[in-house]
Design a protein around this motif. Structure first.
Motif, PDB file in Angstrom:
ATOM      1  N   ASP A 276       0.824  -1.201   0.000  1.00  0.00           N
ATOM      2  CA  ASP A 276       0.000   0.000   0.000  1.00  0.00           C
ATOM      3  C   ASP A 276       0.867   1.262   0.000  1.00  0.00           C
ATOM      4  O   ASP A 276       1.816   1.377   0.769  1.00  0.00           O
ATOM      5  N   ALA A 277       0.526   2.220  -0.872  1.00  0.00           N
ATOM      6  CA  ALA A 277       1.190   3.538  -0.885  1.00  0.00           C
ATOM      7  C   ALA A 277       0.191   4.535  -1.448  1.00  0.00           C
ATOM      8  O   ALA A 277       0.156   4.798  -2.646  1.00  0.00           O
ATOM      9  N   LEU A 278      -0.630   5.095  -0.555  1.00  0.00           N
ATOM     10  CA  LEU A 278      -1.778   5.883  -0.978  1.00  0.00           C
ATOM     11  C   LEU A 278      -1.415   7.180  -1.681  1.00  0.00           C
ATOM     12  O   LEU A 278      -1.934   7.491  -2.743  1.00  0.00           O
ATOM     13  N   ARG A 279      -0.532   7.963  -1.083  1.00  0.00           N
ATOM     14  CA  ARG A 279      -0.267   9.300  -1.578  1.00  0.00           C
ATOM     15  C   ARG A 279       1.229   9.596  -1.539  1.00  0.00           C
ATOM     16  O   ARG A 279       1.975   8.951  -0.816  1.00  0.00           O
ATOM     17  N   PRO A 280       1.683  10.586  -2.293  1.00  0.00           N
ATOM     18  CA  PRO A 280       3.127  10.769  -2.465  1.00  0.00           C
ATOM     19  C   PRO A 280       3.840  11.486  -1.333  1.00  0.00           C
ATOM     20  O   PRO A 280       5.058  11.377  -1.228  1.00  0.00           O
ATOM     21  N   ASP A 281       3.121  12.221  -0.503  1.00  0.00           N
ATOM     22  CA  ASP A 281       3.832  13.063   0.462  1.00  0.00           C
ATOM     23  C   ASP A 281       3.861  12.501   1.869  1.00  0.00           C
ATOM     24  O   ASP A 281       4.865  12.583   2.569  1.00  0.00           O
ATOM     25  N   ARG A 282       2.761  11.914   2.334  1.00  0.00           N
ATOM     26  CA  ARG A 282       2.691  11.474   3.721  1.00  0.00           C
ATOM     27  C   ARG A 282       1.641  10.387   3.863  1.00  0.00           C
ATOM     28  O   ARG A 282       0.816  10.166   2.977  1.00  0.00           O
ATOM     29  N   SER A 283       1.639   9.736   5.007  1.00  0.00           N
ATOM     30  CA  SER A 283       0.641   8.719   5.307  1.00  0.00           C
ATOM     31  C   SER A 283      -0.648   9.374   5.790  1.00  0.00           C
ATOM     32  O   SER A 283      -0.653  10.509   6.269  1.00  0.00           O
ATOM     33  N   SER A 284      -1.752   8.650   5.658  1.00  0.00           N
ATOM     34  CA  SER A 284      -3.014   9.081   6.238  1.00  0.00           C
ATOM     35  C   SER A 284      -3.252   8.254   7.494  1.00  0.00           C
ATOM     36  O   SER A 284      -2.405   7.442   7.884  1.00  0.00           O
ATOM     37  N   SER A 285      -4.406   8.397   8.109  1.00  0.00           N
ATOM     38  CA  SER A 285      -4.707   7.627   9.310  1.00  0.00           C
ATOM     39  C   SER A 285      -4.945   6.155   9.006  1.00  0.00           C
ATOM     40  O   SER A 285      -4.898   5.313   9.904  1.00  0.00           O
ATOM     41  N   THR A 286      -5.166   5.815   7.736  1.00  0.00           N
ATOM     42  CA  THR A 286      -5.502   4.436   7.373  1.00  0.00           C
ATOM     43  C   THR A 286      -4.573   3.816   6.330  1.00  0.00           C
ATOM     44  O   THR A 286      -4.684   2.610   6.066  1.00  0.00           O
ATOM     45  N   HIS A 287      -3.701   4.600   5.732  1.00  0.00           N
ATOM     46  CA  HIS A 287      -2.853   4.076   4.660  1.00  0.00           C
ATOM     47  C   HIS A 287      -1.427   4.605   4.776  1.00  0.00           C
ATOM     48  O   HIS A 287      -1.213   5.742   5.197  1.00  0.00           O
ATOM     49  N   PHE A 288      -0.482   3.783   4.330  1.00  0.00           N
ATOM     50  CA  PHE A 288       0.881   4.262   4.149  1.00  0.00           C
ATOM     51  C   PHE A 288       0.905   5.299   3.033  1.00  0.00           C
ATOM     52  O   PHE A 288       0.241   5.141   2.007  1.00  0.00           O
ATOM     53  N   GLY A 289       1.712   6.346   3.239  1.00  0.00           N
ATOM     54  CA  GLY A 289       2.091   7.197   2.137  1.00  0.00           C
ATOM     55  C   GLY A 289       3.397   6.669   1.563  1.00  0.00           C
ATOM     56  O   GLY A 289       4.026   5.753   2.112  1.00  0.00           O
ATOM     57  N   LEU A 290       3.830   7.249   0.468  1.00  0.00           N
ATOM     58  CA  LEU A 290       5.029   6.749  -0.199  1.00  0.00           C
ATOM     59  C   LEU A 290       6.274   6.792   0.692  1.00  0.00           C
ATOM     60  O   LEU A 290       7.030   5.816   0.734  1.00  0.00           O
ATOM     61  N   PRO A 291       6.522   7.869   1.441  1.00  0.00           N
ATOM     62  CA  PRO A 291       7.714   7.866   2.301  1.00  0.00           C
ATOM     63  C   PRO A 291       7.697   6.735   3.331  1.00  0.00           C
ATOM     64  O   PRO A 291       8.719   6.065   3.534  1.00  0.00           O
ATOM     65  N   ARG A 292       6.558   6.512   3.975  1.00  0.00           N
ATOM     66  CA  ARG A 292       6.482   5.437   4.966  1.00  0.00           C
ATOM     67  C   ARG A 292       6.598   4.073   4.288  1.00  0.00           C
ATOM     68  O   ARG A 292       7.242   3.145   4.812  1.00  0.00           O
ATOM     69  N   ALA A 293       5.977   3.927   3.134  1.00  0.00           N
ATOM     70  CA  ALA A 293       6.078   2.662   2.406  1.00  0.00           C
ATOM     71  C   ALA A 293       7.529   2.350   2.062  1.00  0.00           C
ATOM     72  O   ALA A 293       7.971   1.198   2.155  1.00  0.00           O
ATOM     73  N   LEU A 294       8.279   3.361   1.686  1.00  0.00           N
ATOM     74  CA  LEU A 294       9.694   3.157   1.378  1.00  0.00           C
ATOM     75  C   LEU A 294      10.486   2.777   2.630  1.00  0.00           C
ATOM     76  O   LEU A 294      11.412   1.961   2.570  1.00  0.00           O
ATOM     77  N   GLU A 295      10.118   3.352   3.774  1.00  0.00           N
ATOM     78  CA  GLU A 295      10.749   2.958   5.028  1.00  0.00           C
ATOM     79  C   GLU A 295      10.538   1.473   5.297  1.00  0.00           C
ATOM     80  O   GLU A 295      11.452   0.752   5.729  1.00  0.00           O
ATOM     81  N   GLU A 296       9.319   0.997   5.037  1.00  0.00           N
ATOM     82  CA  GLU A 296       9.011  -0.413   5.263  1.00  0.00           C
ATOM     83  C   GLU A 296       9.770  -1.308   4.292  1.00  0.00           C
ATOM     84  O   GLU A 296      10.204  -2.406   4.642  1.00  0.00           O
ATOM     85  N   VAL A 297       9.928  -0.860   3.060  1.00  0.00           N
ATOM     86  CA  VAL A 297      10.703  -1.630   2.080  1.00  0.00           C
ATOM     87  C   VAL A 297      12.141  -1.785   2.568  1.00  0.00           C
ATOM     88  O   VAL A 297      12.736  -2.871   2.473  1.00  0.00           O
ATOM     89  N   ARG A 298      12.703  -0.720   3.084  1.00  0.00           N
ATOM     90  CA  ARG A 298      14.075  -0.784   3.601  1.00  0.00           C
ATOM     91  C   ARG A 298      14.172  -1.751   4.777  1.00  0.00           C
ATOM     92  O   ARG A 298      15.201  -2.413   4.962  1.00  0.00           O
ATOM     93  N   LYS A 299      13.121  -1.835   5.568  1.00  0.00           N
ATOM     94  CA  LYS A 299      13.125  -2.725   6.729  1.00  0.00           C
ATOM     95  C   LYS A 299      12.898  -4.177   6.329  1.00  0.00           C
ATOM     96  O   LYS A 299      13.580  -5.089   6.801  1.00  0.00           O
ATOM     97  N   ILE A 300      11.940  -4.414   5.425  1.00  0.00           N
ATOM     98  CA  ILE A 300      11.582  -5.776   5.021  1.00  0.00           C
ATOM     99  C   ILE A 300      12.613  -6.349   4.058  1.00  0.00           C
ATOM    100  O   ILE A 300      12.887  -7.548   4.042  1.00  0.00           O
ATOM    101  N   GLN A 301      13.184  -5.500   3.211  1.00  0.00           N
ATOM    102  CA  GLN A 301      14.204  -5.878   2.241  1.00  0.00           C
ATOM    103  C   GLN A 301      13.754  -6.965   1.261  1.00  0.00           C
ATOM    104  O   GLN A 301      14.411  -7.994   1.103  1.00  0.00           O
ATOM    105  N   PRO A 302      12.644  -6.759   0.586  1.00  0.00           N
ATOM    106  CA  PRO A 302      12.252  -7.702  -0.470  1.00  0.00           C
ATOM    107  C   PRO A 302      13.153  -7.538  -1.682  1.00  0.00           C
ATOM    108  O   PRO A 302      13.845  -6.514  -1.825  1.00  0.00           O
TER     109      PRO A 302
END
Length: 362
Positions: A276-302
């Motif tokens: 999930d990556a809802l919007r380009p600038d920030r997360s909402s109360s229910t969805h990852f935004g792109l910056p947070r999604a990228l943080e998770e990618v760095r953590k999960i390392q797929p």
């Protein structure tokens, strides 16, 4: 563990019902459907994966497992009517999305897991949202998908279950029934939103409704048509539980605002992460935004990541990664490609109709 609610009648064996030649790859979908309804993709999806051609005869199983992105947008979908009717016409993304074949057009997030078995090809749908009919009309016909062996539900919002009524076309005309795999909490919601599908005794004689067989899943692995699915519990807003799913080395998390610590071990050694990556600038109360999604990618390392669930909000240029005005497909992908050079992250946006070869293990 799966709790069966009713008897599941076997679906007919799956097969293609047309003879055609296609390429199985990460290419753009055709901008205009040819007369026969099928066409090879034409442009490489930024060299994301190698293409893999395949010929399938009528009645024969496909040779390769794949994931088809039936939809990659939010509940409202893109384009939005409010943008297209705006006399100022300021939303560039929605204006692009009405163009034939444009990747900014996005309907409710959903994927089809398609894989071969000796008896035929299994088609397992994850979520059937309120735009499911429109997505199926385009992609089921384009890719020769006739039957649905099962539907797995991530959560009980309208963009995940709003299309259950449309499954009547399949159970009335293609196959006797469709198994639905759903968590108990979401089944309780369906008892209210789709009461006539849960308890068909209330349906008037002669009325045609979807014939669904509900199966309750818990947060432990279960098997659907010989394929093992491991639930990936996540939060989709404060106190609201949603499920992602792992099948083989593919991890799919479509609606998430936070990942509990106990879920991370289930993501270990993930080859393909769909996130999930809802919007380009920030997360909402229910969805990852792109910056947070990228943080998770760095953590999960797929090994590879495809983002889904995108919308098209309006933001000033200096608010959005310092480079883009909207969640525009090409602009965001250009930004993401640079991350491969700088960080080694193999990340891109998905789009409706995208096909990804993937290996599944039952």
């Amino acid at each position: 563990m799966v709790q069966l609610l009713g008897t599941i009648r076997p679906s007919p064996s799956l097969s293609y019902f047309a003879t055609y030649k296609r390429q199985l790859s990460l290419y753009s979908p055709p901008t205009k459907a040819p007369a026969n309804g099928f066409s090879p993709f034409r442009r490489v999806f930024n060299s994301y994966l190698q293409s893999n051609s395949e010929t399938t005869a009528a009645g024969s199983p496909c040779e390769h497992s794949e994931i088809i992105f039936i939809g990659t947008g939010t509940s409202e979908g893109i384009p939005r009517v409010s943008c297209l009717t705006n006399p100022l016409k300021t939303c560039a993304v929605c204006l692009k999305a009405v163009e034939p074949g444009n990747k900014n057009k996005r309907l409710n997030t959903s994927i089809l897991v398609r894989y071969p078995r000796p008896s035929g090809n299994y088609n397992i749908l994850i979520d059937a949202g309120k735009f499911f009919y429109h997505s199926a009309l385009q992609w089921f016909t384009a890719y020769g998908i006739r039957t649905i062996d099962a539907v797995i539900i991530t959560h009980s919002h309208a963009d995940a279950i709003g299309g259950l009524d449309d499954l009547r076309d399949w159970t009335n005309n293609v196959q006797p029934s469709i198994p639905i795999y759903v968590a108990q909490r979401d089944f309780e919601v369906m008892k209210k939103t789709h009461y006539y599908l849960v308890d068909t005794s209330a349906v008037l004689a002669g009325a045609a409704v979807s014939e669904l067989q509900f199966n309750i899943i818990r947060e432990d692995p279960f098997v659907v048509q010989d394929l093992k699915f491991t639930p990936l519990p996540v939060w989709h807003g404060r106190g609201y539980r949603s499920l992602g799913f792992r099948f083989g080395n593919v991890c799919y998390i479509s609606d998430v605002s936070d990942i509990p610590e106990e879920t991370y071990p289930l993501l270990k050694d993930c080859e393909l992460l769909i996130l999930d990556a809802l919007r380009p600038d920030r997360s909402s109360s229910t969805h990852f935004g792109l910056p947070r999604a990228l943080e998770e990618v760095r953590k999960i390392q797929p090994r590879k990541t495809l983002f889904t669930g995108m919308c098209s909000p309006h933001f000033a240029e200096d608010q959005v990664l310092g480079m883009m005005h909207l969640m525009d497909h090409e602009k965001v992908n250009d930004y993401l490609l640079k991350l491969k050079e700088t960080e080694g992250l193999d990340v891109q946006l998905s789009y409706d109709g995208l096909r990804v070869p993937a290996a599944f293990h039952g």
